[in-house]
Design a protein around this motif. Structure first.
Motif, PDB file in Angstrom:
ATOM      1  N   ARG A  22      20.235  27.165  14.213  1.00 55.65           N
ATOM      2  CA  ARG A  22      20.700  28.194  15.137  1.00 55.65           C
ATOM      3  C   ARG A  22      19.570  28.163  16.362  1.00 55.65           C
ATOM      4  O   ARG A  22      18.633  27.585  16.223  1.00 55.65           O
ATOM      5  N   GLU A  32      20.657  34.395  24.770  1.00 51.85           N
ATOM      6  CA  GLU A  32      21.706  34.317  23.630  1.00 51.85           C
ATOM      7  C   GLU A  32      21.128  33.707  22.564  1.00 51.85           C
ATOM      8  O   GLU A  32      20.150  32.871  22.568  1.00 51.85           O
ATOM      9  N   THR A  33      21.974  33.971  21.292  1.00 50.46           N
ATOM     10  CA  THR A  33      21.276  33.482  19.999  1.00 50.46           C
ATOM     11  C   THR A  33      22.632  33.322  19.205  1.00 50.46           C
ATOM     12  O   THR A  33      23.532  33.957  19.307  1.00 50.46           O
ATOM     13  N   GLY A  34      22.670  32.225  18.671  1.00 51.13           N
ATOM     14  CA  GLY A  34      23.709  31.839  17.708  1.00 51.13           C
ATOM     15  C   GLY A  34      23.610  30.332  17.043  1.00 51.13           C
ATOM     16  O   GLY A  34      22.638  29.633  17.326  1.00 51.13           O
ATOM     17  N   GLN A  77      28.174  26.092  17.735  1.00 51.94           N
ATOM     18  CA  GLN A  77      28.870  27.255  18.430  1.00 51.94           C
ATOM     19  C   GLN A  77      28.496  27.441  19.887  1.00 51.94           C
ATOM     20  O   GLN A  77      29.038  27.499  20.797  1.00 51.94           O
ATOM     21  N   LEU A  78      27.055  27.628  20.108  1.00 50.79           N
ATOM     22  CA  LEU A  78      26.474  27.503  21.283  1.00 50.79           C
ATOM     23  C   LEU A  78      26.719  26.242  22.069  1.00 50.79           C
ATOM     24  O   LEU A  78      26.879  26.772  23.220  1.00 50.79           O
ATOM     25  N   ARG A  98      26.988  35.467  16.932  1.00 47.66           N
ATOM     26  CA  ARG A  98      26.405  35.369  17.804  1.00 47.66           C
ATOM     27  C   ARG A  98      26.010  36.388  18.800  1.00 47.66           C
ATOM     28  O   ARG A  98      26.677  37.501  18.378  1.00 47.66           O
TER      29      ARG A  98
END
Length: 322
Positions: A224, A235-237, A241-242, A313
């Motif tokens: 992550r 932002e976190t994820g 995906q990010l 996220r």
């Protein structure tokens, strides 16, 4: 099945006093950061230099005292513990420093450097046992045992970082903060050290907080990613995906700045950030990125964006990207 939480920060703040002449000011290094790190994962902290990544990492493991907020390790609030209460937790949280040249004592042999934490916590019963444990750690990180009595200046940069890794894992910690551990190394050596970190994680069930500004390295090693700008989380994820679909404008700009190996892609026009990074002494109100964001509206300059959940996220933006 989701892994259990190992460490959780809630509304963490770290500020430093600054005396400029007769004027007292405050550096807002980390502002209202909340994040979780799960057992056995690698969470990467990314962002431009000066965004507070290293300060956050050191505050999470109490190398720096928090100004406010809490950090829980395995459900226990470690921020309010006395030094004596925290002692059993200290060995569970270690750090690998950025500069393998400055982080090793030049007057100590490799045996002394790796053996020091073992002696401090009395995990080695005798000199013979200590030597045996140091040798086993050297085997793990790929340093020949016959180098045990050498000094740091007799090793290359990559070897020195391996020594730093051996020292960090000596007490069998659960969490290791990797503070830009490969940025001072040649590119040819970086992959070797990254592969070593991944191997050790698999063998020992380690959890990493991996701090870096190199998004290529982060994509290789992280499960992550947490993106920071001027002391706050954007932002976190999950990594894939990010990288494939950033939700915060700042994340998009960071990803677009990655050099492209394909010459045809290099010629494509990219939207670049304009303006200077605001000062952490006097950060802008509202969203701290709004002074450089081409999508900013009036609300962005007056109100701090809330945390918005998008599946796995979290994004801190009034107008997340589609």
């Amino acid at each position: 099945m989701e892994k259990p939480v190992l460490l959780e920060a809630k509304h963490l703040v770290k500020e430093f006093p600054l005396v400029n002449g007769r004027k007292k000011q405050t550096v807002h290094a980390v502002s209202d950061v909340s994040l979780t790190i799960r057992q056995g994962e690698t969470l990467a902290l990314v962002g431009e230099s000066g965004c507070g990544k290293s300060t956050l990492g050191r505050t999470l493991i109490r190398l720096l005292p928090a100004t406010s907020g809490t950090v829980e390790f395995e459900g226990k609030d470690i921020t309010s513990m006395s030094s004596r209460e925290f002692a059993p937790y200290r060995r569970q949280m270690q750090i690998i420093f950025q500069d393998p040249y400055a982080s090793l004592n030049p007057r100590m042999t490799l045996r002394q450097i790796i053996g020091e934490p073992l002696e401090t916590y009395h995990t080695a019963a005798s000199r013979q046992e200590l030597t045996k444990q140091v040798g086993a750690l050297m085997d793990l990180v790929g340093i020949p045992r016959e180098f045990m009595n050498r000094y740091p200046h007799q090793f290359s940069g990559g070897q020195r970082q391996r020594i730093g890794i051996a020292r960090a894992i000596a007490l069998e910690p659960k969490l290791i903060v990797c503070d830009e551990p490969v940025s001072a190394l040649d590119v040819s050596i970086q992959s070797q050290v990254l592969n070593l970190l991944k191997d050790l994680q698999e063998k020992r069930g380690l959890t990493y907080l991996f701090i870096s500004h190199d998004l290529g390295v982060v994509r290789f090693i992280a499960d992550r990613v947490c993106v920071m700008f001027l002391g706050m989380v954007c932002e976190t994820g999950p990594t894939n995906q990010l990288y494939e679909r950033p939700l915060h404008p700042y994340t998009r700009f960071l990803l677009e700045a990655i050099p492209q190996p394909d010459p045809n892609l290099r010629s494509q026009e990219k939207q670049l950030l304009s303006g200077e990074i605001p000062s952490p002494v006097n950060p802008p109100s509202g969203c701290r990125f709004h002074t450089r964001c081409p999508y900013a509206k009036e609300i962005c300059s007056s109100q701090t964006p809330p945390c918005t959940d998008r599946g796995e996220r979290q994004v801190y933006c009034h107008f997340p990207l589609a």
